[in-house]
Design an enzyme around this catalytic site. Structure first.
Site, mmCIF file in Angstrom:
data_model
loop_
_atom_site.group_PDB
_atom_site.id
_atom_site.type_symbol
_atom_site.label_atom_id
_atom_site.label_comp_id
_atom_site.label_asym_id
_atom_site.label_seq_id
_atom_site.Cartn_x
_atom_site.Cartn_y
_atom_site.Cartn_z
ATOM 1 N N LEU A 118 39.029 -37.359 -21.373
ATOM 2 C CA LEU A 118 39.485 -36.030 -21.773
ATOM 3 C C LEU A 118 38.588 -35.049 -21.043
ATOM 4 C CD1 LEU A 118 40.056 -36.061 -25.654
ATOM 5 C CD2 LEU A 118 41.752 -35.539 -23.908
ATOM 6 N N ASP A 119 39.169 -34.041 -20.389
ATOM 7 C CA ASP A 119 38.319 -33.124 -19.635
ATOM 8 C C ASP A 119 37.503 -32.236 -20.576
ATOM 9 O OD1 ASP A 119 39.725 -30.569 -20.098
ATOM 10 O OD2 ASP A 119 41.326 -31.467 -18.915
ATOM 11 N N ILE A 120 36.572 -31.530 -20.009
ATOM 12 C CA ILE A 120 35.600 -30.774 -20.796
ATOM 13 C C ILE A 120 36.251 -29.703 -21.668
ATOM 14 C CG2 ILE A 120 35.162 -29.076 -18.965
ATOM 15 C CD1 ILE A 120 32.181 -29.209 -19.810
ATOM 16 N N ASP A 121 37.393 -29.180 -21.244
ATOM 17 C CA ASP A 121 38.074 -28.117 -21.986
ATOM 18 C C ASP A 121 39.086 -28.639 -22.999
ATOM 19 O OD1 ASP A 121 36.741 -26.142 -20.472
ATOM 20 O OD2 ASP A 121 38.158 -26.421 -18.835
ATOM 21 N N SER A 122 39.153 -29.957 -23.156
ATOM 22 C CA SER A 122 40.122 -30.564 -24.064
ATOM 23 C C SER A 122 39.408 -31.221 -25.240
ATOM 24 C CB SER A 122 40.959 -31.620 -23.330
ATOM 25 O OG SER A 122 41.651 -31.033 -22.259
#
Length: 269
Positions: A128-132
């Site tokens: 999961l990317d940092i903004d998710s």
């Protein structure tokens, strides 16, 4: 021009680590560890790392390997924004730092007692990317990693995605932040379902439906880097919130943000 077929392929010969993985015993890396420790036998003889085998060979995995495997854990974490899935980068901490007793969900029903070894060697099985935010799987078990991110994996991942309609980019004219469903042309929604490509590769069909006028539900069977955000950009949508709520049969459910629980002994993805 047709590539020549190797003698090994003709004879049905593969490396032992691949054969063990294909049989579902473990990952290739885990297989090499077992072989190096002398925990695998082929036709009654102790196996060697890199050894070729035929599908007709009798392969035996010793109890020591099974015991080690049973001690490995899989963690289900509700990842907050601001944490990266893998190793720390650009000053952002790894989500694995949250795997501490004080962050364990009080309603975790699994019988395992926390041990310090459970927080070591955890690898993300799907990022999961940092903004998710949402469900992140961290595992020590090669079988889980292979099932979720192996090249043949077909496990569904479900996401809730809040969007704006931004046909000229998130800072351009014509931004629509409310009742986005009415603003998005139907043919662009159809493209999200099937017809887009990323990095030169056609994407698999996806399930994409409106949950409400500002939120979409995605169900994917693949996981390219920042896939949903990039898919949305191609049809004029800007993602303002993304949450993974399910991987296979495992749901995020009531697991609180920033907390974790063990994958139960009878739970399967």
């Amino acid at each position: 021009m047709t590539e020549p077929v190797s003698d090994a392929a003709v004879q049905g010969v593969v490396r032992l680590n691949k054969r063990l993985a294909d049989l579902g015993h473990c990952s290739r890396r885990e297989a090499d560890e077992w072989i190096a420790r002398g925990w695998v036998r082929v036709n009654g003889a102790v196996a060697q790392v890199g050894q070729p085998v035929r599908v007709t060979d009798r392969i035996e995995v010793l109890p020591q390997a099974r015991a080690q495997q049973q001690g490995r854990v899989t963690i289900l974490l509700h990842k907050p924004i601001g944490y990266v899935s893998g190793l720390p980068e650009d000053g952002h901490p790894s989500a694995a730092v949250l795997v501490q007793p004080r962050h364990r969900w009080k309603d975790d029903r699994t019988p395992r007692r926390f041990e310090a070894a459970h927080a070591r060697g955890l690898a993300p099985a799907g990022r999961l990317d940092i903004d998710s935010t949402g469900l992140l799987v961290l595992t020590q078990d090669g079988r889980v990693a292979k099932a979720l991110i192996g090249e043949d994996s077909d496990v569904e991942k479900e996401y809730l995605v809040r969007v704006h309609y931004a046909p000229h980019g998130p800072k351009g004219p014509g931004l629509v932040a409310s009742d986005v469903q009415a603003a998005l042309p139907p043919e662009r929604l159809a493209l999200l379902r099937h017809g887009l490509s990323l990095d030169g590769h056609a994407l698999k069909p996806a399930q994409v439906e409106w949950q409400n006028p500002e939120q979409l539900r995605f169900v994917l069977r693949e996981g390219r880097k920042r896939q949903i955000r990039r898919m949305c950009e191609q049809v004029g949508l800007h993602v303002v919130g993304l949450k993974r709520i399910r991987i296979g049969r495992i749901v995020l459910g009531a697991l609180p943000l920033g907390q974790w629980r063990y994958l139960g002994p009878h739970e399967r993805f």
